[in-house]
Every structure is written in structure tokens, then in C-alpha cells.
Design a protein around this motif. Structure first.
Motif, PDB file in Angstrom:
ATOM      1  N   THR A  34       0.845  -1.190   0.000  1.00  0.00           N
ATOM      2  CA  THR A  34       0.000   0.000   0.000  1.00  0.00           C
ATOM      3  C   THR A  34       0.877   1.236   0.000  1.00  0.00           C
ATOM      4  O   THR A  34       1.739   1.404   0.863  1.00  0.00           O
ATOM      5  CB  THR A  34      -0.929   0.001   1.238  1.00  0.00           C
ATOM      6  N   VAL A  35       0.641   2.080  -1.001  1.00  0.00           N
ATOM      7  CA  VAL A  35       1.398   3.324  -1.145  1.00  0.00           C
ATOM      8  C   VAL A  35       0.434   4.486  -0.975  1.00  0.00           C
ATOM      9  O   VAL A  35      -0.607   4.547  -1.635  1.00  0.00           O
ATOM     10  CB  VAL A  35       2.087   3.391  -2.530  1.00  0.00           C
ATOM     11  N   ILE A  36       0.783   5.385  -0.082  1.00  0.00           N
ATOM     12  CA  ILE A  36      -0.009   6.595   0.124  1.00  0.00           C
ATOM     13  C   ILE A  36       0.279   7.545  -1.031  1.00  0.00           C
ATOM     14  O   ILE A  36       1.435   7.764  -1.388  1.00  0.00           O
ATOM     15  CB  ILE A  36       0.350   7.276   1.469  1.00  0.00           C
ATOM     16  N   LEU A  37      -0.785   8.093  -1.604  1.00  0.00           N
ATOM     17  CA  LEU A  37      -0.686   9.082  -2.676  1.00  0.00           C
ATOM     18  C   LEU A  37      -1.546  10.260  -2.231  1.00  0.00           C
ATOM     19  O   LEU A  37      -2.768  10.194  -2.303  1.00  0.00           O
ATOM     20  CB  LEU A  37      -1.192   8.470  -3.985  1.00  0.00           C
ATOM     21  N   THR A  38      -0.898  11.301  -1.733  1.00  0.00           N
ATOM     22  CA  THR A  38      -1.634  12.358  -1.032  1.00  0.00           C
ATOM     23  C   THR A  38      -1.022  13.736  -1.235  1.00  0.00           C
ATOM     24  O   THR A  38       0.119  13.859  -1.690  1.00  0.00           O
ATOM     25  CB  THR A  38      -1.673  12.032   0.483  1.00  0.00           C
ATOM     26  N   THR A  39      -1.781  14.746  -0.883  1.00  0.00           N
ATOM     27  CA  THR A  39      -1.268  16.114  -0.861  1.00  0.00           C
ATOM     28  C   THR A  39      -0.760  16.486   0.528  1.00  0.00           C
ATOM     29  O   THR A  39      -0.163  17.540   0.706  1.00  0.00           O
ATOM     30  CB  THR A  39      -2.373  17.118  -1.264  1.00  0.00           C
ATOM     31  N   SER A  40      -0.980  15.627   1.506  1.00  0.00           N
ATOM     32  CA  SER A  40      -0.609  15.928   2.890  1.00  0.00           C
ATOM     33  C   SER A  40       0.882  15.737   3.127  1.00  0.00           C
ATOM     34  O   SER A  40       1.393  14.616   3.084  1.00  0.00           O
ATOM     35  CB  SER A  40      -1.383  15.043   3.871  1.00  0.00           C
ATOM     36  N   ASP A  41       1.561  16.835   3.403  1.00  0.00           N
ATOM     37  CA  ASP A  41       2.973  16.739   3.768  1.00  0.00           C
ATOM     38  C   ASP A  41       3.141  16.852   5.286  1.00  0.00           C
ATOM     39  O   ASP A  41       4.211  17.147   5.790  1.00  0.00           O
ATOM     40  CB  ASP A  41       3.822  17.781   3.035  1.00  0.00           C
ATOM     41  N   ASN A  42       2.060  16.568   6.012  1.00  0.00           N
ATOM     42  CA  ASN A  42       2.067  16.585   7.465  1.00  0.00           C
ATOM     43  C   ASN A  42       2.986  15.473   7.984  1.00  0.00           C
ATOM     44  O   ASN A  42       2.768  14.297   7.709  1.00  0.00           O
ATOM     45  CB  ASN A  42       0.627  16.390   7.966  1.00  0.00           C
ATOM     46  N   GLN A  43       4.003  15.859   8.726  1.00  0.00           N
ATOM     47  CA  GLN A  43       4.989  14.900   9.231  1.00  0.00           C
ATOM     48  C   GLN A  43       4.347  13.845  10.130  1.00  0.00           C
ATOM     49  O   GLN A  43       4.734  12.679  10.104  1.00  0.00           O
ATOM     50  CB  GLN A  43       6.104  15.647   9.987  1.00  0.00           C
ATOM     51  N   LYS A  44       3.336  14.234  10.889  1.00  0.00           N
ATOM     52  CA  LYS A  44       2.638  13.264  11.754  1.00  0.00           C
ATOM     53  C   LYS A  44       1.941  12.192  10.923  1.00  0.00           C
ATOM     54  O   LYS A  44       1.963  11.013  11.287  1.00  0.00           O
ATOM     55  CB  LYS A  44       1.616  13.966  12.655  1.00  0.00           C
ATOM     56  N   ASP A  45       1.305  12.601   9.803  1.00  0.00           N
ATOM     57  CA  ASP A  45       0.664  11.629   8.915  1.00  0.00           C
ATOM     58  C   ASP A  45       1.696  10.654   8.366  1.00  0.00           C
ATOM     59  O   ASP A  45       1.494   9.434   8.378  1.00  0.00           O
ATOM     60  CB  ASP A  45      -0.037  12.325   7.743  1.00  0.00           C
ATOM     61  N   LEU A  46       2.797  11.180   7.887  1.00  0.00           N
ATOM     62  CA  LEU A  46       3.858  10.358   7.315  1.00  0.00           C
ATOM     63  C   LEU A  46       4.370   9.349   8.340  1.00  0.00           C
ATOM     64  O   LEU A  46       4.450   8.148   8.061  1.00  0.00           O
ATOM     65  CB  LEU A  46       4.990  11.256   6.818  1.00  0.00           C
ATOM     66  N   GLU A  47       4.687   9.816   9.535  1.00  0.00           N
ATOM     67  CA  GLU A  47       5.215   8.932  10.578  1.00  0.00           C
ATOM     68  C   GLU A  47       4.190   7.879  10.981  1.00  0.00           C
ATOM     69  O   GLU A  47       4.535   6.708  11.180  1.00  0.00           O
ATOM     70  CB  GLU A  47       5.652   9.758  11.793  1.00  0.00           C
ATOM     71  N   GLU A  48       2.923   8.279  11.095  1.00  0.00           N
ATOM     72  CA  GLU A  48       1.872   7.342  11.480  1.00  0.00           C
ATOM     73  C   GLU A  48       1.690   6.263  10.408  1.00  0.00           C
ATOM     74  O   GLU A  48       1.538   5.088  10.725  1.00  0.00           O
ATOM     75  CB  GLU A  48       0.555   8.083  11.719  1.00  0.00           C
ATOM     76  N   CYS A  49       1.711   6.648   9.157  1.00  0.00           N
ATOM     77  CA  CYS A  49       1.559   5.676   8.071  1.00  0.00           C
ATOM     78  C   CYS A  49       2.685   4.651   8.083  1.00  0.00           C
ATOM     79  O   CYS A  49       2.440   3.446   7.923  1.00  0.00           O
ATOM     80  CB  CYS A  49       1.492   6.387   6.718  1.00  0.00           C
ATOM     81  N   TYR A  50       3.916   5.089   8.278  1.00  0.00           N
ATOM     82  CA  TYR A  50       5.029   4.147   8.328  1.00  0.00           C
ATOM     83  C   TYR A  50       4.958   3.285   9.587  1.00  0.00           C
ATOM     84  O   TYR A  50       5.300   2.103   9.555  1.00  0.00           O
ATOM     85  CB  TYR A  50       6.376   4.858   8.210  1.00  0.00           C
ATOM     86  N   ARG A  51       4.492   3.849  10.687  1.00  0.00           N
ATOM     87  CA  ARG A  51       4.335   3.083  11.920  1.00  0.00           C
ATOM     88  C   ARG A  51       3.331   1.950  11.708  1.00  0.00           C
ATOM     89  O   ARG A  51       3.536   0.817  12.153  1.00  0.00           O
ATOM     90  CB  ARG A  51       3.877   3.980  13.069  1.00  0.00           C
ATOM     91  N   ILE A  52       2.258   2.226  10.996  1.00  0.00           N
ATOM     92  CA  ILE A  52       1.212   1.235  10.744  1.00  0.00           C
ATOM     93  C   ILE A  52       1.698   0.171   9.757  1.00  0.00           C
ATOM     94  O   ILE A  52       1.309  -0.984   9.846  1.00  0.00           O
ATOM     95  CB  ILE A  52      -0.072   1.921  10.219  1.00  0.00           C
ATOM     96  N   GLY A  53       2.547   0.559   8.818  1.00  0.00           N
ATOM     97  CA  GLY A  53       3.105  -0.429   7.896  1.00  0.00           C
ATOM     98  C   GLY A  53       2.919  -0.138   6.426  1.00  0.00           C
ATOM     99  O   GLY A  53       2.852  -1.049   5.605  1.00  0.00           O
TER     100      GLY A  53
END
Length: 137
Positions: free
Chosen positions: A85-104
Motif C-alpha cells: 500500500t502506497v499513500i498518494l496524497t497532498t498531505s505533507d504533514n509529518q505526523k501523517d507520514l510517521e503514522e503511516c510508516y508506523r502502521i506499515g
């Protein structure tokens, strides 16, 4: 080049869906794109094991079930957690990025403003996943 992919695009914005299809056509990529307009629809699609995608492209900002909520459900389900699963987004929010990698998540791509840059990113993502060894269930 690599093999044809069955891609599940989870995106609620019609313009973004059209842009993805236009990009694949421009690049002359023959991947199959199935669209779910939100996380709930995507979960329904994933109930059919015979149609598991090779790759999921996931927007974060969606109604009903957000991208992060969907990703959490996906990665907590043994039957489907293997799907890249690859995130394709406009969100450059660092919290979103870190949370997505934490989840897998398998990758996190920012949608660029310029179409040419978007085409290059999509070409790279599709090229990588079409040559990557994917586990079949």
C-alpha cells in the motif's frame, strides 16, 4: 518492463481518478485500475479474495473512513495485510507520514502540483511494483 498490475486506487476526488487514468494511458501502461471512492468501498472490494490487488494506492483525506483508518484496518487483517500500500496524497504533514510508516505503509508519495512531476512519480511507482516480487495468495 515488468508485469501488468491489478491496482486498487482509493480516491474520492474524480479529478484525481481521471488524472491517474490519463497518466497511465500517456505512459502506455496496461495496468488495471479499479477505483474505490472511500475506505468502506475498498474494504468491500477486498472481501473478494479472487480479486486482490497487487498494489493499493491510497489517498489520506477521504470521507467515511480516512486513509489512516483504512490502513490500520488493512494492516490488522491477516488476510489482506500483505498487499503493498502506497499513500498518494497532498498531505505533507509529518505526523501523517510517521503514522503511516508506523502502521506499515509501503511508501508515501506527495502529489506534486505540476502534472509532469506527477507523471514521473507515477511512472516510478508503477515501474518498481511491476518488477517487485509480489506474494500471491
Amino acid at each position: 518492463m515488468g508485469r501488468q498490475l491489478n491496482v486498487l486506487l482509493i480516491e474520492d476526488n474524480l479529478i484525481e481518478i481521471m488524472k491517474m487514468k490519463r497518466t497511465l494511458s500517456l505512459l502506455e501502461l496496461k495496468h488495471t485500475i479499479n477505483v474505490a471512492n472511500n475506505g468502506e468501498e475498498a474494504l468491500e472490494v477486498l472481501e473478494d479474495k479472487s480479486k486482490f490487488p497487487d498494489l493499493i494506492l491510497l489517498d489520506l483525506n477521504m470521507p467515511k473512513v480516512s486513509g489512516i483508518e483504512f490502513l490500520t484496518i488493512l494492516k490488522n487483517n491477516d488476510a489482506i495485510k500483505h498487499i503493498p500500500t502506497v499513500i498518494l496524497t497532498t498531505s505533507d504533514n509529518q505526523k501523517d507520514l510517521e503514522e503511516c510508516y508506523r502502521i506499515g505503509v509501503s511508501g508515501y508519495i506527495l502529489k506534486p502540483l505540476k502534472y509532469d512531476d506527477y507523471v514521473k512519480k507515477i511512472e516510478s511507482v508503477m515501474s518498481y511494483w511491476s518488477i517487485n516480487e509480489l506474494k500471491k495468495y
